[in-house]
Write a protein that holds these residues in place. Structure first.
Motif, mmCIF file in Angstrom:
data_model
loop_
_atom_site.group_PDB
_atom_site.id
_atom_site.type_symbol
_atom_site.label_atom_id
_atom_site.label_comp_id
_atom_site.label_asym_id
_atom_site.label_seq_id
_atom_site.Cartn_x
_atom_site.Cartn_y
_atom_site.Cartn_z
ATOM 1 N N VAL A 211 1.036 -1.203 0.161
ATOM 2 C CA VAL A 211 0.136 -0.099 -0.161
ATOM 3 C C VAL A 211 0.775 1.128 -0.152
ATOM 4 N N VAL A 212 0.534 2.236 -0.723
ATOM 5 C CA VAL A 212 1.476 3.655 -1.138
ATOM 6 C C VAL A 212 0.551 4.578 -0.177
ATOM 7 N N GLU A 213 1.328 5.552 0.171
ATOM 8 C CA GLU A 213 0.589 6.808 0.756
ATOM 9 C C GLU A 213 0.898 7.772 -0.269
ATOM 10 N N THR A 214 -0.166 8.578 -0.854
ATOM 11 C CA THR A 214 0.049 9.664 -1.947
ATOM 12 C C THR A 214 -0.212 10.984 -1.305
ATOM 13 N N LEU A 215 0.151 11.886 -2.082
ATOM 14 C CA LEU A 215 0.051 13.400 -1.690
ATOM 15 C C LEU A 215 -0.563 13.642 -2.830
ATOM 16 N N GLN A 216 -1.740 14.433 -2.522
ATOM 17 C CA GLN A 216 -2.690 15.162 -3.543
ATOM 18 C C GLN A 216 -2.849 16.410 -3.490
ATOM 19 N N VAL A 217 -2.402 17.298 -4.317
ATOM 20 C CA VAL A 217 -2.619 18.752 -4.420
ATOM 21 C C VAL A 217 -3.630 18.954 -5.385
ATOM 22 N N ASP A 218 -4.681 19.757 -5.014
ATOM 23 C CA ASP A 218 -5.684 20.162 -5.814
ATOM 24 C C ASP A 218 -6.478 18.908 -6.515
ATOM 25 N N GLY A 219 -6.563 18.032 -5.939
ATOM 26 C CA GLY A 219 -6.889 16.712 -6.610
ATOM 27 C C GLY A 219 -5.922 15.932 -7.621
ATOM 28 N N VAL A 220 -4.850 16.464 -7.454
ATOM 29 C CA VAL A 220 -3.788 16.055 -8.611
ATOM 30 C C VAL A 220 -2.689 15.061 -7.947
ATOM 31 N N CYS A 221 -2.292 14.086 -8.063
ATOM 32 C CA CYS A 221 -1.424 13.135 -7.467
ATOM 33 C C CYS A 221 0.068 13.853 -7.532
ATOM 34 N N ARG A 222 0.499 14.068 -6.543
ATOM 35 C CA ARG A 222 2.024 14.672 -6.477
ATOM 36 C C ARG A 222 3.120 13.698 -6.319
ATOM 37 N N GLU A 223 2.847 12.820 -5.240
ATOM 38 C CA GLU A 223 3.831 11.955 -4.611
ATOM 39 C C GLU A 223 3.178 10.733 -4.308
ATOM 40 N N ALA A 224 4.077 9.652 -4.389
ATOM 41 C CA ALA A 224 3.403 8.466 -3.909
ATOM 42 C C ALA A 224 4.699 7.552 -3.249
ATOM 43 N N LEU A 225 4.414 7.380 -2.058
ATOM 44 C CA LEU A 225 5.592 6.595 -1.134
ATOM 45 C C LEU A 225 5.157 5.134 -0.969
ATOM 46 N N PRO A 311 11.988 0.311 -0.562
ATOM 47 C CA PRO A 311 11.321 1.509 -0.406
ATOM 48 C C PRO A 311 11.526 2.647 -1.623
ATOM 49 N N THR A 312 10.332 3.069 -2.116
ATOM 50 C CA THR A 312 10.487 3.798 -3.158
ATOM 51 C C THR A 312 9.659 4.989 -3.131
ATOM 52 N N LEU A 313 10.194 6.296 -3.514
ATOM 53 C CA LEU A 313 9.327 7.586 -3.647
ATOM 54 C C LEU A 313 9.223 7.990 -5.265
ATOM 55 N N MET A 314 7.818 7.915 -5.552
ATOM 56 C CA MET A 314 7.637 8.482 -6.887
ATOM 57 C C MET A 314 7.034 9.908 -6.827
ATOM 58 N N VAL A 315 7.778 10.952 -7.565
ATOM 59 C CA VAL A 315 7.400 12.333 -7.768
ATOM 60 C C VAL A 315 7.106 12.695 -8.750
#
Lengths: 387, 387
Positions: A211-225, A311-315
């Motif tokens: 399971v990844v955690e995502t950071l959404q800004v204005d409804g758009v995915c910015r990051e996933a860890l 462990p991987t970060l996607m931006v």
């Protein structure tokens, strides 16, 4: 059976990123693109330009294709049903895909399956009834609430946070109320946004990615860890929800389930039945990428291990000040030999998703250093970061 | 500079495996293939069919190409020099590439650089002189010795182990003695065969991959294990030799150096200036694959980390009993979700390299289990293993 041909409706970056997996497996892709210079059309020799809304175009496209899949949810359900009736394996099938196309149908099915969702209600199609329903819905909880179009929304479009009946006035007066229709949901006070990806084959085999955690800004995915920094118990809940949805709806291919994490457990927010932005980390970070497992699933091949290599970060790289990102490669790559750059061959427009970077966490590396690396690289490519 | 076009001479699997790296970087490939259905031609839209031995074909091919590279050593050195003189960036340049084309030139340069090599000598071009030279060479050491053609050998072709003067009779009488010429080398009693891969850019930046051990059968690579099970000291010697060769010869792109490991140290056997079979593990096992680093090097971009994500075994899939390998996918993938299959879209012929599998070593996994997994998968695809 010789090496099969997989037809993909859509020529965007998701189809493009299936190509490396297809190259490795010896599977041939055929892409139905809107334009000859679409992201996937640049890298897939067998590209057909045509309108996926035209059933005859689709019929010609599937001639010689062993299985048909999609990289977006916009193909009319009726067209897919017609092709299926004509004997074309469509994966995911239209009966499953409709749940990713229509949020009303999705909520009804998930509630019937007992999958935890935010409180929700369909809004009736006429102003007075809808207004009364909205007032009653908020009255049973609290303002603000979230109003969504049933169909056609993405990346924050078609979603509104509504603070009062007065706030809702324009929406209730809009043609969207009647078609495609609106629904209302409680605004969940989440601690994190999560995504649970699974792949499922027609035989019913399924695998669940971390399971990844995502950071959404204005409804758009910015990051996933990957993996998310959450309790194991909540991670398992999220994976179970995704596996249950995939099974109950009969999904084939990748299913991405976006969820809210709350102190009381996880709640399902949205579904996508295709490789998903929250799974791009898997290209470099997982034993089997989401794109390879999507192909394996729609071909009914046994699925590959979804385990993380690290462990991987996607931006995401969103369009910004730079129109031409290649000139930024020198700095980004010299600064960090571990950054994996993925650009989609798309024209830069402000806010448009034009690529992403993946960074793998080195043993002992602090998470804040991983974030600094990923954000710097994406920011430099975008043009926000200048050193 | 916008996103560049890299021209690749050759349409085999090495060019094919550059495509996933190019897709990620947004770099465009243009492939010069022998046939429209060549391995790389199947997956690269911008493929030109033509004869690389024809300078005019090459001239037309490079029109619009930002940099030219090769996936094999067979392009005439003179053609590459002509293109370079006309302003085309050729990487590796002909002055470097000749060392991978002519083993005599290679041995002279390596000896001049002080790189440890087996004892060697050129054989003169006439029967009597060559016979005398061979006798003197063996007399200074022992029979058997190894005789090689200077040009054109690969995968064990053009290499003979010769036990006596009588054994050498046919070779000394063959036209190859005069053209392309022969050389003789001591037969090294090695403990292992190794390969040291480096990538080097025109700016002189270089990175060294972990040294791998290879298993060669009849001169054909069967397996590669990264990292090799050798003393750190010998691994560093091998990497230093490869970096020195790359620097002294002015190599750009990937350089693969095949070596013998002996109790007294490492000795250089062969060179290749292109992605190499011994580096295929890096597609799944390294942060940056040899194919991505080859593209980054020839484009003079900063190089990516060559570090291993996990110890990795690569096993080649050679053509065998099965003509059609797709039907074996089901069993291979079901048995081991961690196997990464790479097939090249080539017609199966006995002994032909048609693909490979990579397996990553899980934490705590016994090496013999890793070997069992890799060999089973490759054997099953080939048709040797039936359960």
């Amino acid at each position: 059976m010789g090496f099969p041909v997989v037809g993909v409706v859509g020529g965007g970056q998701l189809a493009r990123m299936m190509q490396p997996a297809a190259v490795a497996l010896g599977v041939r892709l055929r892409v139905l693109a809107d334009r000859a210079d679409d992201s996937a059309a640049q890298v897939v020799p067998d590209t057909v330009v045509g309108d996926y809304r035209d059933l005859d175009v689709l019929r010609r496209f599937v001639d010689g294709v062993d299985v048909l899949t999609v990289e977006h949810e916009h193909v009319p359900t009726g067209h897919l049903s017609a092709l299926e009736a004509e004997g074309v394996p469509v994966r995911p099938g239209p009966g499953a895909l409709v749940h990713a196309q229509d949020k009303g149908v999705m909520r009804e099915a998930l509630s019937a399956s007992g999958v935890p969702c935010p409180r929700w209600a369909l809004l009736p199609g006429t102003y007075d009834d809808a207004r009364a329903a909205l007032e009653a819905f908020a009255g049973a909880g609290e303002w603000p609430v979230v109003v969504k179009t049933r169909r056609g929304g993405y990346d924050g479009k078609g979603v509104w946070v509504v603070g009062s009946l007065a706030d809702a006035e324009d929406l209730l007066r809009s043609p969207a109320l009647a078609d495609p229709g609106l629904l209302v949901e409680e605004k969940v006070p989440f601690t994190r946004e999560l995504a649970a990806l699974v792949a499922r084959s027609p035989h019913g085999q399924a695998v669940a990615y971390p399971v990844v955690e995502t950071l959404q800004v204005d409804g758009v995915c910015r990051e996933a860890l990957a993996p998310a920094r959450i309790d194991e118990e909540h991670a398992v809940e999220a994976q179970r929800a995704a596996l249950r949805i995939a099974g109950d709806l009969g999904v084939t291919g990748v299913l991405a389930v976006e969820l809210f994490d709350t102190p009381g457990g996880v709640l399902v927010n949205e579904l996508a039945m295709r490789p998903h932005n929250s799974g791009h980390w898997s290209i470099d970070g997982a034993v089997t990428s989401q794109f390879e497992n999507h192909l394996r699933a729609v071909l009914d091949l046994p699925l590959g291990s979804p385990a993380a290599k690290a462990p991987t970060l996607m931006v995401n790289v969103l369009g910004g000040a730079f129109e031409e990102m290649y000139s930024a490669y020198r700095h980004v790559m010299a600064r960090d030999p571990g950054v994996k750059v993925h650009l989609y061959g798309k024209q830069v427009r402000p806010g448009r998703k034009v690529g992403h970077v993946n960074v793998l966490r080195a043993p002992g590396e602090a998470l804040e250093d991983l974030y600094e690396r990923g954000r710097h690289a994406a920011g430099y490519l975008r043009g926000d970061v200048v050193a």
